[in-house]
Write a protein that holds these residues in place. Structure first.
Motif: not given
Lengths: 340, 674
Positions: B636-660
């Protein structure tokens, strides 16, 4: 050669540049006007032959014309450039099947009900519904149809097995009783819905079909109002050119009663097989609500009067769409449904 | 009901052609359905409404013609002169309940010669659809059609001589009627009897034993009035029908009974001889006088046009009513006994309107005032239908009465179904508790018409049994069968209908109606659609055995049924604005190899839980079924879309979430990332 020529050249420019739809045609246009042997070259060649004092003015006009033509060519170039540069232009064989989400179809009965309700809501009527399982009282007694009288024979009904005095309504008229008991006048209501009659099924009869009832009650509603409202309705559904006639008839729940005919829409009243050579098609029954019905619902017939009418939806649809067999409505052949 | 032009002319002054007469009668309320030439006469066929029994006779129609052509009836033939007969010593008429029989008269004529009727009599009877039997019987029928008064002739020698008793039948009493059948009688039925036995079913049919035959020499001629309800009951209970019963049920004119009996006697003597008679009668000799008060102002009020009092009087007198002016605009109207339908002022207003001519009443359009409230359910149903149509489905209407077998075939329990007491056939045995068998039938029918792509829906009531009265519930049913295909520029796209299409339609519908807390739960072979904890509906995919019972072969069908009542209670059409997101988001895709039995729901739940609030959406966007997937596993391929209402997210912020998230999936489901 004179100013006349320049004026006529100017007039033709717009038409000619609009006719240009491709780079090739644009090049033709440019050559025609700005080429070595083009129109402007000819005009310029004329200058030496003009009287000295006209040469400057003429030369000026030619320059203005040249600038204008160059401008038009530029504009067109950009426009064409965009179209051709982006790889646009339709190159597909347009005879191939179109691609779209296919729409479904509402059943013709629904379409007719929607149309009829629309006509009446625009007049100020409200739309109501009622249950299909009804009491004998609402279906007969309350409507002044005594249970042991020949007038009952016209309204044969299906009864429920384990319930005394419950049946499947044979018309939508019971909702008159419900509506009048639930609210105070003035009232103007239409009621669409399914009704049931134990009839053998053939090309013009079903044992379950759809009706729409309408009624209006207020202080001084008269027979003339009934005629007027039904005329508005019939002309809206069948066209403004139809003629109508109101024939005296009998219903236990209305007095005076009338059956309403329209001039046959197939033969325009001349007589054909659809109208049985009469030139008239019966479309509905109507009348002034009988005082007994008012008494049953607790309205004082001395204070209030009203009219009621009812029609079979399948019949109206058959006349409107030229359908010749009523069984088609319940057969639900997709080839039938997709025609509407 | 048939009648003829020449017969009418015996009573009415008719100056217009038959077709014009037919038109005039139709436009006055007696709808003439056909006019046919018959030798030198014309036969009319008309539909008489049940409120006008007076039109069930030539005389009645003649009166109507006089009223609508403003002419007078012809003076009637003189009454026959009958020699007075013997005193009726020994012969008595007894009526046990005068409500059942308000008037009974009998005339006994002796020395008649029974034979064929003269041609004129036979022709008139046959023209109106009555078979000629013999002169006596024909005369009784003749007067029935002419005056609307049924008569019956008994063979006097077959009756006990003590008299006639009109009473209710006794239990276990029976009679052989003239049609040759033996009828078992019960006390609901009124009978004519002599001292010993029942000789006729009152008002309906005579007995075979006392029938007038070729050998009859003495007759008893009955002319009477029987109660309409008793005659109707008897007719329905015995399953009989006759011209007599038809008229008694609608009401005959009491005041003309004796005159008709007298005239019939005269004609019998003329055609069949006979010269000795006695007569007897019991009951009301004259109907009570009937008067109605009319306020002419009410005519204008109800019809919408002013009709002057003199005109009203002229119309009413033309109809045979006697009008007296009481005060200005108030009339006192005496109603003749043959107009049983005129009892109150409203009845008179109808007479005035139809004789004045409905076409002469103007048309007005009233101002509509309304206290009735809007019905939101109807608008919601329109919305639902519109959404289904937009999704490519077509609306069907199927029968709400079905046979029990359909339910059984569909594997649905018949408990709590509502049954019909008087179905015309098996097809109408029960009110359907579900739309499923009907939709199956509809799919089957269309498959037989070679449809490849079927998407149908129906909005209708279903019924189930409850204590006091059945419950009616509005439901939406839809069914899919076949393949939807279209030619895209890349090639033929084939989309086979399945349960996920039912889910798609359901989700689209619910979301459009503002409902979001729905869920789908597999339950056995079906799927339940839930709204919170409440059951909203079901998805079914009927097994091959069931499909074959509906003649569906080699094609899968999926069917859904949702309760619209539940949906309408929870729908929310109010919209509230949410500010648009200010900052861009980041996509991350996950390609997983998982065991076959891992459920999408559980995967997505884990992802949402692990990734936290910054995960805006997670959805399954592709399958992978390539060679690298071992058997028993799926990709299966799952597409995840991350966004913050307060600021532009960066790769550094998303990567650990995605990894966990990935780790959690590996741990929980032994998933492998591709």
């Amino acid at each position: 050669m004179s100013g006349v020529d320049i004026a006529s050249i100017k007039t033709n420019l717009e038409a000619q540049i609009s006719a240009v739809t491709s780079s090739a045609e644009l090049e033709e246009f440019r050559l025609k006007y700005l080429g070595r042997r083009g129109v402007l070259a000819e005009l310029t060649a004329v200058i030496p032959s003009l009287p000295k004092e006209q040469r400057a003015a003429f030369g000026q006009e030619v320059n203005v014309l040249k600038d204008r033509i160059a401008g038009l060519i530029d504009e067109k170039q950009r426009y064409l450039g965009v179209a051709t540069a982006a790889g646009g232009g339709i190159k597909v064989d347009i005879g191939l099947p179109g691609i779209a989400q296919e729409l479904g179809h509402l059943h013709p009965v629904t379409q007719v009900i929607t149309e009829i309700c629309g006509i009446f809501t625009r007049l100020g009527f409200a739309v109501m519904e009622g249950p299909e399982v009804e009491s004998e009282y609402n279906n007969f007694t309350g409507l002044n149809i005594p249970l042991e009288h020949p007038s009952r024979d016209a309204f044969d009904t299906f009864y429920l097995k384990d319930y005394q005095k419950l049946l499947l309504r044979s018309h939508t008229s019971p909702v008159q009783i419900r509506a009048m008991k639930a609210a105070k006048p003035p009232l103007a209501v239409v009621v669409p819905g399914r009704v049931y009659r134990p009839d053998a099924v053939d090309a013009s009869h079903l044992f379950v079909f759809h009706q729409i009832e309408g009624f209006m009650v207020d202080k001084d509603i008269a027979f003339s109002d009934l005629k007027g409202v039904l005329e508005v309705f019939a002309k809206a559904v069948f066209g403004q050119k139809i003629k109508m006639r109101f024939r005296p008839h009998f219903f236990p729940f209305t007095e005076p009663s009338a059956e309403v005919d329209i001039s046959c829409i197939i033969c325009q009243g001349k007589g054909c097989s659809v109208c049985g050579r009469k030139g008239w098609l019966e479309i509905l029954g109507s009348g002034m609500i009988h005082p007994e019905v008012f008494r049953h619902v607790g309205y004082d017939p001395a204070k209030f009067s009203g009219f009621a009418f009812g029609m079979g939806i399948e019949r109206i649809a058959m006349l409107k769409y030229g359908i010749d067999d009523i069984r088609l409505f319940f057969e639900n052949d997709l080839r039938f449904l997709k025609q509407f | 009901m048939k009648f003829t032009y020449n017969w009418l002319k015996d009573f009415a002054n008719i100056k217009i052609a038959p077709s014009a007469l037919a038109e005039k009668l139709t436009m006055a309320g007696l709808e003439v359905t056909s006019v046919r030439k018959l030798d030198s006469d014309f036969v009319f066929e008309a539909e008489v409404t049940s409120n006008r029994p007076d039109l069930l006779s030539i005389l009645g129609i003649a009166r109507e013609i006089a009223a609508i052509t403003s002419t007078k009836l012809k003076p009637g033939a003189p009454k026959p002169k009958i020699k007075p007969g013997a005193k009726s010593a020994g012969f008595k008429i007894a009526v046990t309940d005068k409500k059942d029989c308000p008037l009974y008269t009998a005339r006994i004529i002796r020395g008649v010669k029974v034979g064929p009727s003269p041609a004129w009599l036979r022709e008139r009877l046959e023209a109106v659809g009555c078979r000629s039997i013999n002169n006596i019987v024909d005369i009784t029928n003749y007067f029935l059609f002419q005056y609307g008064q049924p008569l019956h002739a008994f063979d006097w020698d077959k009756l006990q001589k003590g008299g006639i008793v009109v009473r209710r039948a006794a239990k276990n009493e029976s009679i052989t009627t003239i049609d040759g059948d033996i009828k078992e009688l019960i006390p609901e039925i009124l009978v004519i009897t002599d001292d010993q036995k029942a000789v006729a079913i009152a008002g309906i049919m005579g007995g075979a034993d006392t029938e007038v035959s070729d050998n009859t020499q003495n007759i008893l001629l009955e002319a009477a009035v029987f109660d309409p309800v008793v005659v109707r009951r008897g007719r329905c209970l015995l399953g009989l029908d006759s011209e007599s019963a038809y008229r008694f049920e609608r009401g005959v004119d009491l005041n003309s009974v004796e005159e008709v009996s007298l005239r019939a006697t005269g004609l019998i003597q003329e055609l069949a001889g006979g010269n000795y008679y006695l007569a007897a009668a019991a009951g009301l000799r004259r109907a009570p006088a009937k008067k109605v008060n009319l306020n002419c102002a009410n005519v204008k009020r109800l019809l919408g046009i002013e009709i002057a009092a003199p005109r009203i009087k002229k119309i009413l007198s033309g109809l045979g009513l006697t009008v007296k002016s009481l005060a200005k605009d108030r009339l006192d109207v005496a109603i003749p006994s043959y107009r049983r339908d005129l009892n109150t002022a409203i009845d008179l207003i109808e007479e005035i309107a139809r004789i004045f001519g409905y076409e002469n009443i103007p048309t007005t359009v009233p101002a509509v005032a309304n206290s009735a409230t809007l019905n939101t359910a109807i608008d919601l149903v329109s919305m639902v239908k519109g959404i289904l149509v937009g999704l490519g489905s077509s609306e069907v209407t199927t029968y709400s009465l079905i046979d029990k077998k359909s339910l059984q075939d569909a594997g649905i329990s018949g408990a709590d179904t509502v049954e019909i007491r008087n179905p015309l056939s098996r097809e109408q045995e029960i009110l359907r508790p579900t739309l499923i068998p009907s939709l199956m039938r509809c799919v089957s029918y269309n498959l037989n018409q070679k449809q490849n792509s079927i998407s149908i829906f129906e909005v209708a009531k279903v019924f189930c049994s409850r204590q006091a009265s059945p419950k009616e519930e509005l439901v939406l049913g839809f069914a899919l069968c076949g393949t939807r295909s279209w030619l895209s520029e890349q090639g033929l796209v084939k989309d086979n209908f399945g349960v996920l299409h039912l889910k798609g339609i359901t989700e689209t519908l619910l979301q459009r109606l503002g409902i979001n807390d729905y869920s789908f739960v597999s339950k056995g072979d079906a799927v339940e659609v839930l709204l919170g904890e409440q059951k909203l509906g079901t998805f079914l995919k009927p097994a091959r055995e069931i499909r074959e019972r509906f003649d569906i072969k080699n094609k899968e069908v999926v069917i859904a049924q949702l309760s619209l009542e539940t949906i309408f209670k929870s729908c929310n059409l109010a919209r509230k604005f949410s500010p648009l997101p200010l900052y861009p988001g980041i996509f991350r895709d996950l390609s997983l190899i998982l065991k076959e039995d891992v459920l999408a729901q559980d995967l997505l739940a884990t992802i949402r839980q692990q990734a936290g609030n910054l995960l805006e959406t997670a959805s399954i966007i592709d399958y992978y079924r390539g060679k690298q997937i071992p058997p028993g596993y799926k990709g299966l391929t799952i597409s995840c879309f991350y966004r913050s209402p307060e600021r532009t997210l960066t790769e550094e912020q998303v990567n650990p979430l995605h990894a966990s998230t990935c780790r959690a999936l590996e741990e929980r489901f032994s998933a492998r990332l591709r």
